[in-house]
Scaffold this active site. Structure first.
Site, PDB file in Angstrom:
ATOM      1  N   HIS A  94     -11.735   6.728  -5.945  1.00 11.94           N
ATOM      2  CA  HIS A  94     -11.202   7.680  -6.921  1.00 11.94           C
ATOM      3  C   HIS A  94     -11.428   7.158  -8.340  1.00 11.94           C
ATOM      4  CE1 HIS A  94      -7.807   4.984  -6.194  1.00 11.94           C
ATOM      5  NE2 HIS A  94      -7.374   5.298  -7.401  1.00 11.94           N
ATOM      6  N   HIS A 130     -10.490   1.070  -9.873  1.00  9.13           N
ATOM      7  CA  HIS A 130     -11.350   1.320  -8.722  1.00  9.13           C
ATOM      8  C   HIS A 130     -12.791   1.624  -9.137  1.00  9.13           C
ATOM      9  CE1 HIS A 130      -8.234   1.429  -5.512  1.00  9.13           C
ATOM     10  NE2 HIS A 130      -7.469   1.575  -6.584  1.00  9.13           N
ATOM     11  N   ASP A 147      -6.623   4.410  -2.642  1.00  8.50           N
ATOM     12  CA  ASP A 147      -5.196   4.648  -2.836  1.00  8.50           C
ATOM     13  C   ASP A 147      -4.880   6.007  -2.242  1.00  8.50           C
ATOM     14  OD1 ASP A 147      -5.217   2.321  -4.135  1.00  8.50           O
ATOM     15  OD2 ASP A 147      -4.804   3.110  -6.139  1.00  8.50           O
ATOM     16  N   GLU A 181      -4.575   0.293   1.535  1.00  6.00           N
ATOM     17  CA  GLU A 181      -3.836  -0.247   0.401  1.00  6.00           C
ATOM     18  C   GLU A 181      -2.412  -0.532   0.848  1.00  6.00           C
ATOM     19  OE1 GLU A 181      -1.616   1.570  -2.247  1.00  6.00           O
ATOM     20  OE2 GLU A 181      -1.892   3.658  -1.707  1.00  6.00           O
ATOM     21  N   HIS A 231      -4.951  -4.520  -1.882  1.00  3.27           N
ATOM     22  CA  HIS A 231      -4.293  -3.789  -2.951  1.00  3.27           C
ATOM     23  C   HIS A 231      -2.772  -3.884  -2.827  1.00  3.27           C
ATOM     24  CE1 HIS A 231      -3.478  -0.537  -5.785  1.00  3.27           C
ATOM     25  NE2 HIS A 231      -4.734  -0.564  -6.129  1.00  3.27           N
TER      26      HIS A 231
END
EC number: 3.1.27.-
Lengths: 596, 969
Positions: A68, A73, A178, A203, A414
């Site tokens: 995304h 990222h 995410d 994540e 993450h």
């Protein structure tokens, strides 16, 4: 043993700078290419020299996937592709492709123009980088090359966020990026099918948190804003340009609509306006409500929210203003804050976390007197509220996703190491799968047990399988491995194809039996005995004095020296090995003492 | 009697069919119906290619086939079936067979053998599946025959091993629909198929094809629906199916588990991986709760819906569904609900939150945290937060049902329901408000909850606001601050949306009468009275002031000390409001003032019985006095009618009943009066005036009977007979009057015939009621029927006249509940002096808002009529969506009426009113006929064109001032 290797270059036991290398069945894939917000030196980008010291990156990586548009990222992407040098394909979804360059440009401006850094990527580099991007649709299977395929799933979180499945043959990895398992005002919940990947890389930002219902938060937020506006106060909401800002806008917009409120809402211009434009376009990526009502009205065409002008801040009467940046450390939000801080009717709502040292953090921790530049003392009389709107899955959501996808292994990235530890233990306990949490630069190897597809000729299948297809069954055939393909064919065909002559393998065995009677009587006894024992097989007594059980031949002759001992000759082919050896062991036990 | 008659009809009917089978030879059949079977035969023989044949069959399928020729057609089709090589044609033939055996009146047992035979040699899986489908149709038509069913089930079992999923699907469906349900039958028939059907179906629960698995579960559910008690052993299998890869399997499995949990709620099942055991219903509840977080929303909706109906579940499990342990960084955190509750109980009012207010407190033992519970934990929390609003609505509904049966659960789910008031989708908000209203008996709102509830009052949607007013009507509030808050918010609502006036007043009425003690301390503040100073008198017409007074007066009804706090003008205002808004202001016992309407006051006596008694007595009186002199009867009727009408006004509960009987007596009175006329003795043309009176009476009676039949809800067939009888009498009267006044017999022929037809249809409709009508007009008429049919019109008239005079007065039995449909137009009010101006030729929209009471099926019957001053009338059918249903027996019509007219010189008033449309075909009598003759051919049905359509005005007309201006050039 086939294996999948995973090495995080960033986001391993850490938040920020997401960059994970995966090698699966000889293919190397890089997942995300982010920057770290906490550093301003070399550490802000992943260490790409890990991949190769002097070769070109393109030779080592088959593709790059961006989940995304958040900078942690995708922030290092132009650096990676243009400055380090990568010419292979970069995959991302359409909204990400549209919005990503805006954010990169903004990031570049701040670093180069404001902080005056040199040796940073240029606008042209961003453009060149975006030319290498291949956009994908949701649930579209993209063949990267002949063996490697990727597929995107909806992830919630922000507009265009996706989870990716990477598949080579039967081995597969799912990378979540995410994601958010609870829907919000403008996005739906992440969803994945039961794809049973070998490895799920997820994540774990909120590994140790279970969150309260979003409705309470929303209601609180709306109530506070409403009350302040009714009192005639002004509300300042410092936000970052994308993601949560749109969420809050929709929330306020619908509330204003519902309650017939008239107070103006302003949005400080800038990149948000550009971004809102894309939100209007990518309606299919939003939640049910927005998708359904879009025919009547596009929810992102705000009726009550107008562009902000500097002069409006001094207007009398109530108003709500969204202003960037989110932590009140500079820019427009800080200017407005200084103007309004003195009036106790006003309110500032911090919708997210604030880094230490920023004005936002100071007022949240209760400081009422702030020292501004030029030794000015600013007294904060306005109300300060904190309201968390975060779009990550909580512990329950992560577990829910694992339950949906049913992976064989889980790998956490993450998130903070301590929190991951807890979640890891939980996952292992609940799902009985292995769970890993490598640190940056640490390689995790996962052994897979892939099933290998074999083509079978129809003739053989029909010949060998009985009607009852449910039970596992033993079948005979020849496996031919040729040109990277496996085929199962009948032995005859295999011989023909390979141009080989057929050889017969026969086992012969002699069994001695103590029997004083005549040969043919012995044969008859053996025949009766076998007939009695082997009810399911066809046992025949041939006229030449031998016995056949299916295709196994049994002959009896008297022993040359000892007439009381009979020698039974048992002969069978290789194909009948099972029955043959059983028969021999049966005969070795001797014949039952018959009364006759 | 009715049963006997039905039987006779049936017997006759079957006889007819047999005759056709036996008497009409096949040859004749083809001769008479050359268009059907023969033509088909020719066509099919002509067909050169499969595509051609398919075309013919498709064409053939479009036309219906008569019962008599079905068998012939089937034979021809089968003949072709055996010859046909193309699978698609065979498939079509097979489907046609199914279609044909559905023909009403055709008994398919004759073609069953053939259909089964065709199965034997069929190779194509698709055709096989279609044939099984046909067998299913045949089987469902012959359900009474157990041997047929056994045979079909046997056939199905044989094909269960087929490799195609379609065939297995159909087989399972067949077994589900036809499998033996009673254990006894299964034992008797010792054939192969008689072994346990459940076992056969259960074996296919783990078929390799998901469609077959689904079909197996559905077949099992079908068996359950047909009354077979499913074995508990299936439960384990069904639980495994919950983890299936395919959503339709999971969805069906959820249903199956629910069924089992209802069948064996109390049996004990072990919990895997531990030694504990729990009740099956609890276990099933836990499993279904788990499915609320399934990946597919279809399954989620299904699961959420079913949760609502699992009422036997133990409260311990039930309460878990609302529990979601929050934590933050491994420390226990309290939910916002808990915090709100605590704030409330500590006495501090929520003042907004500081950062870190929700900071987690105690550490959590990491081992004890269970992230994915096998139990019911948080199922509703998830359901209510779901992405799809369908799931959320289902969850709210389920909450409602569970809360209704468990008060403690109701208390717990309150917070969640209140939260749903802020959902983004209006339907969900509305649904949760309705739910809250339904469970409001069990709950008391806390102040913070009330706060959230009241915030919704500002919603711009009228439906939401009104639903909320309804909710407040029946809410319990715990403190006087709560009442005050509610009042303040309602008044705010009133200023923002003045159209809500009525609804808000009503809401305050109930709020006041429910909480008199809480209102008492607020009275001085609300009336702004001061111990020493006189305060200015508030404006009497201020809606807000009226609202406050409504609250206070209703509270004062059960709080005698309250009037002492009133100031003088309050008493004056009371008198005024009691008169003008009597439905909102109750009678009060005020000091120094007599109770105004003592007989009506509900506090006086249990008046129910006396007035009902009075009603019955007066009716008794009327019915008993049969042989009084005509004058006496008339007088008695007049008095009774007057009494009844007055009673209806006084006793709202009996209004329907009293009006109904009064109308009936009125009809009778009119009839008697008409028959008393001197006109009958004199040559007709001389008494034109009386003549007019008699025909007017007949007309009025007709109208009144329609009103009686269609305007009252709760009318039973006993009453319908009497009403129809009265109508028949009126028609007879009409006939006589016409006969008297017209010259020549030509028109009379038609009229007589029509009348006799009506008598005939009356007899057919109400044959079962006839014995109770001895001595009545119709009874006598039926005796004379043979004579009537053959005689001339003049004689018929004569006979009618005498029977009409001699017939006795029929006793009208009263139903338990009778309500008269009524409508009240709230808007437009008709008070405005400002004309509605619009350009002529264009349209103007007029908002119409009306309440309807006791109207059945308002969507179909209620119309709006607009009458223009030039006599032009316009009838408007409101859209079905314009009707809302706020409560049982009540409807609300909110619609827009479009007006248009050519230019006028000055403004004028138009009339708007509501009409109740009726159609005698829709009446209960017609429905009854249709039911008793369902298997007759359509021609035998009573002629539908006979139905009389009409409208009854049932609201007061409202005048609207409009002014169409000429268009400017």
């Amino acid at each position: 043993m086939p294996e999948i290797k995973v090495t995080p270059l960033g986001a391993g036991q850490d938040v920020g700078r997401s960059c994970i290398l995966v090698s699966i069945a000889g293919k190397n894939v890089m997942l995300d290419c982010g920057m770290h917000m906490g550093y301003n030196d070399d550490r802000r980008f992943p260490d790409f020299s890990y991949i190769t010291q002097n070769g070109r990156l393109t030779d080592f990586l088959d593709c790059v996937i961006i989940s995304h548009f958040h900078l942690d990222h995708c922030g290092a992407l132009p650096y990676f592709s243009e400055m380090v040098g990568y010419d292979g394909p970069i995959y991302m979804t359409h909204p990400t492709k549209a919005i990503c360059p805006i954010l990169l440009e903004d990031y570049r401006k701040i670093t180069v123009d404001k902080k005056g850094e040199t040796n940073f990527f240029t606008s042209q580099m961003i453009k060149d980088c975006m030319k290498k991007v291949v956009a994908v649709h949701l649930h579209q299977t993209v063949q990267v090359d002949e063996e490697l395929e990727i597929k995107a799933y909806y992830a919630g979180h922000v507009l265009g966020a996706a989870m990716f499945q990477i598949k080579v043959g039967c081995e597969s990895v799912v990378y979540t990026g995410d994601y958010n398992m609870t829907p919000d005002r403008h996005l739906g919940a992440a969803w994945i099918d039961k794809c049973r990947p070998d490895l799920l890389i997820t994540e774990s930002t909120y590994a140790t948190t279970i969150r309260d219902s979003k409705r309470c938060r929303e209601r609180d937020f709306l109530k506070k804003v409403h009350e302040t506006v009714e009192r005639g106060g002004k509300v300042l909401i410092p936000v970052f340009a994308l993601g949560r800002a749109q969420e809050l806008c929709i929330l306020l917009e619908t509330f204003w609509e519902r309650m017939n409120l008239k107070a103006p809402i302003y949005f400080s211009t800038g990149l948000t306006e550009k971004a809102n434009h894309y939100y209007k376009l990518f309606i299919t990526w939003t939640n049910q409500k927005i998708r359904k009502t879009f025919v009547q009205r596009n929810m992102f065409e705000f009726k009550h929210i107008k562009a902000f002008d500097r002069a409006f801040a001094d207007n009398p009467g109530p108003m709500v203003v969204f202003a960037t940046p989110g932590m009140l450390h500079a820019g427009q939000s800080l200017q407005i804050f200084r103007k309004w801080a003195g009036n106790e009717k006003n309110m500032v709502i911090m919708p997210g976390y604030c880094v230490q040292g920023t004005v936002g953090h100071k007022i949240l921790s209760g400081q009422r007197k702030l020292e501004m530049e030029g030794r000015q003392i600013l007294e904060v009389k306005m109300q300060v509220e904190y309201m968390s709107f975060s779009a990550h899955a909580d512990a329950k959501g992560i577990m829910q996703l694992i339950r949906q996808a049913e992976p064989r292994n889980v790998l956490l990235v993450h998130g903070e190491a301590k929190k991951m530890e807890f979640l890891k233990q939980k996952i292992e306990q609940e799902f009985h799968v292995n769970c890993y949490m490598p640190a940056n630069g640490e390689t995790t190897t996962i052994f897979t047990n892939p099933s290998i597809p074999v083509d079978i000729s129809l003739g053989l299948l029909k010949r060998e399988t009985a009607i009852d297809a449910k039970k596992p069954k033993l079948m005979h055939g020849t496996l031919i491995m040729k040109d990277n393909s496996f085929r199962l064919v009948s032995p005859e065909q295999a011989l023909k194809e390979l141009g080989l002559a057929e050889h017969q393998l026969r086992f012969t065995c002699r069994v001695h039996i103590q029997d004083p009677r005549k040969e043919h009587e012995t044969v008859l006894r053996v025949y009766n005995h076998l007939k009695g024992v082997l009810k399911d097989y066809s046992v025949q007594h041939l006229p030449d004095g031998s016995i056949t059980v299916e295709s196994i031949l049994i002959q009896a002759t008297a022993h040359l020296e000892d007439q009381g001992t009979k020698v039974l000759l048992v002969s069978w082919t290789y194909q009948d090995e099972e029955l043959g050896s059983y028969l021999t062991s049966l005969l070795k036990k001797g014949l039952p003492q018959s009364t006759s | 009697m009715a049963a006997h008659l039905k039987k006779r009809v049936y017997e006759e009917f079957t006889k007819v069919v047999q005759q056709q089978h036996e008497d009409l030879s096949a040859k004749k059949l083809r001769l008479t119906k050359p268009s059907k079977s023969a033509a088909l035969h020719v066509d099919l023989c002509k067909a050169t290619s499969p595509a051609d044949a398919l075309q013919y069959l498709l064409q053939f399928a479009r036309k219906p086939v008569e019962v008599e020729s079905v068998e012939g057609v089937v034979r021809i089709l089968l003949e072709h079936y055996y010859k046909e090589n193309d699978a698609s044609v065979r498939l079509k033939i097979a489907s046609l067979l199914g279609l044909l055996s559905k023909t009403p009146g055709f008994s398919p047992d004759c073609i069953m053998d053939d259909a089964i035979n065709t199965l034997q040699n069929e190779k194509s899986h698709q055709v096989l599946a279609q044939l099984l489908d046909t067998l299913l149709v045949i089987g469902t038509k012959l359900t009474e025959n157990p041997s047929v069913r056994m045979r079909l089930v046997e056939v199905a079992c044989k094909h269960l091993t087929d490799s195609s999923h379609g065939v297995r699907n159909k087989c399972l469906q067949l077994i589900g629909c036809l499998g033996p349900v009673e254990k006894g039958v299964a034992k008797e028939a010792e054939s192969q198929a008689a072994k346990d059907v459940q076992k056969i179906i259960g074996d296919h629960f783990n078929d390799q094809d998901p469609r077959v698995r689904t079909a197996a579960i559905k077949a099992m559910l079908q068996l359950h629906e047909r009354g077979l008690k499913l074995q508990q052993a299936i439960y384990g299998q069904a639980c495994k199916l919950l983890a299936d890869d395919y959503e339709q399997v999971r969805s069906a499995a959820v249903q199956l588990i629910w069924v089992l949990s209802q069948l064996y709620p109390e049996s004990i099942v072990p919990i895997p991986s531990s030694n504990e055991e729990i009740r099956l219903v609890d276990d099933a509840f836990g499993k279904i709760c788990h499915m609320v977080s399934d990946g597919s929303w279809v399954v989620r909706v299904q699961a959420a819906k079913l949760l609502g109906s699992m009422q036997q579940v133990s409260s311990h499990f039930l309460e878990q569904t609302l529990d979601k342990k929050l934590m933050s960084d491994l420390r226990r955190k309290r939910t916002a609900h808990e915090r709100a509750k605590e704030l409330y109980s500590s006495g501090e009012f929520s003042s907004g939150r500081k950062w870190g207010d929700d900071a987690p407190k105690e550490e959590i033992d990491t081992g004890a945290v269970n992230l994915i519970e096998s139990g019911a934990c948080g199922a509703f929390v998830h359901g209510l937060e779901d992405e799809m609003y369908e799931v959320r609505i289902a969850a709210v509904e389920a909450l409602c049902m569970l809360a209704q049966s468990s008060p403690s659960f109701a208390e717990k789910c309150l917070d969640f329901l209140v939260d749903m008031f802020n959902d983004e989708i209006e339907e969900v908000r509305l649904q949760s408000i309705h739910t809250m209203r339904k469970i409001s008996n069990n709950i008391t709102l806390r102040e913070d909850q009330l706060d959230t509830v009241l915030a919704v009052l500002e919603d711009s949607s009228r439906d939401i606001r009104e639903a909320l007013h309804e909710l407040l009507c029946c809410t319990n509030v715990s403190t006087k601050e709560g009442i005050h808050l509610a009042l303040v918010e309602l008044l705010k609502n009133l200023t923002k949306y003045p159209t809500d006036r009525e609804s808000i007043w009503k809401c305050l009425k109930f709020l006041g009468s429910r909480h008199p003690t809480l209102v008492l301390p607020l009275v001085p503040e609300l009336l702004s009275t001061h111990p020493f100073f006189d305060t200015p008198e508030p404006d009497m017409d201020d809606p807000a002031y009226i609202a406050v007074l409504v609250l206070i007066f209703n509270a004062a009804k059960s709080c005698p000390t309250m009037p002492a706090l009133f100031s003088d003008h309050t008493f004056r205002h009371y008198a005024y409001l009691r008169d003008s808004l009597s439905h909102l202001v109750p009678p009060l016992r005020l000091p120094g003032r007599k109770l105004v309407s003592s007989p009506v006051s509900p506090s006086i006596t249990p008046h129910e019985d006396p007035s009902q008694q009075f009603l019955h007595q007066s009716l008794e009186r009327v019915y008993n006095l049969q042989h009084l002199d005509p004058q006496g009867i008339q007088e008695l009727l007049e008095f009774t009618i007057r009494d009844l009408q007055r009673l209806g006004e006084l006793q709202s509960e009996l209004a329907g009943m009293a009006d109904f009987t009064a109308t009936y007596l009125q009809c009778q009175l009119l009839l008697i009066k008409a028959l008393q006329e001197k006109l009958w003795n004199v040559a007709a043309p001389l008494y034109l005036k009386q003549n007019a009176l008699a025909s007017a009476a007949a007309k009025q009676i007709l109208e009144e009977t329609y009103k009686m039949e269609f305007m009252y809800s709760g009318v039973e067939s006993r009453q319908v007979v009497i009403i129809h009888h009265m109508r028949l009498q009126a028609k007879a009267l009409q006939l006589i009057v016409t006969a008297r006044t017209t010259r020549g017999v030509e028109p009379l022929f038609g009229m007589c015939e029509k009348f006799l037809q009506e008598v005939d249809s009356f007899q057919r409709c109400f044959i079962s009621e006839l014995p109770q009508m001895q001595g009545s007009f119709v009874d006598k008429l039926l005796d004379l029927m043979p004579r009537l049919v053959t005689s001339k019109p003049s004689e018929v008239v004569k006979i009618l006249q005498t029977t009409l005079r001699q017939s006795t007065f029929l006793h009208l039995p009263l139903p338990e509940q009778l309500h008269r449909a009524s409508a009240n137009i709230i808007e437009p009010t008709g008070e405005s002096d400002n004309p509605l101006r619009f350009t002529s030729g264009l349209v103007v929209a007029l908002d119409v808002d009306a309440t309807l009471e006791h109207v059945q099926d308002p969507q179909g019957t209620v119309k709006v009529q607009v009458l223009y001053p030039d006599g032009q009338a316009q009838l408007i059918h409101p859209k079905p969506a314009d009707f809302r249903n706020p409560g049982p027996g009540r409807h609300r019509l909110i619609t827009q009426v479009y007006l248009s007219h050519t230019a006028w010189t000055e403004p004028c008033q138009i009339e708007v009113r509501l009409l109740l449309a009726y159609n005698s075909n829709r009446s209960k009598a017609a429905a009854k006929i249709a039911k008793s003759t369902w298997n007759e051919s359509p021609e035998a049905l009573p002629q539908p064109e006979n139905g009389i359509e009409g409208t009854i005005p049932f609201s007061k007309p409202v005048k609207v001032y409009i002014m169409p201006k000429p268009a400017r050039r």
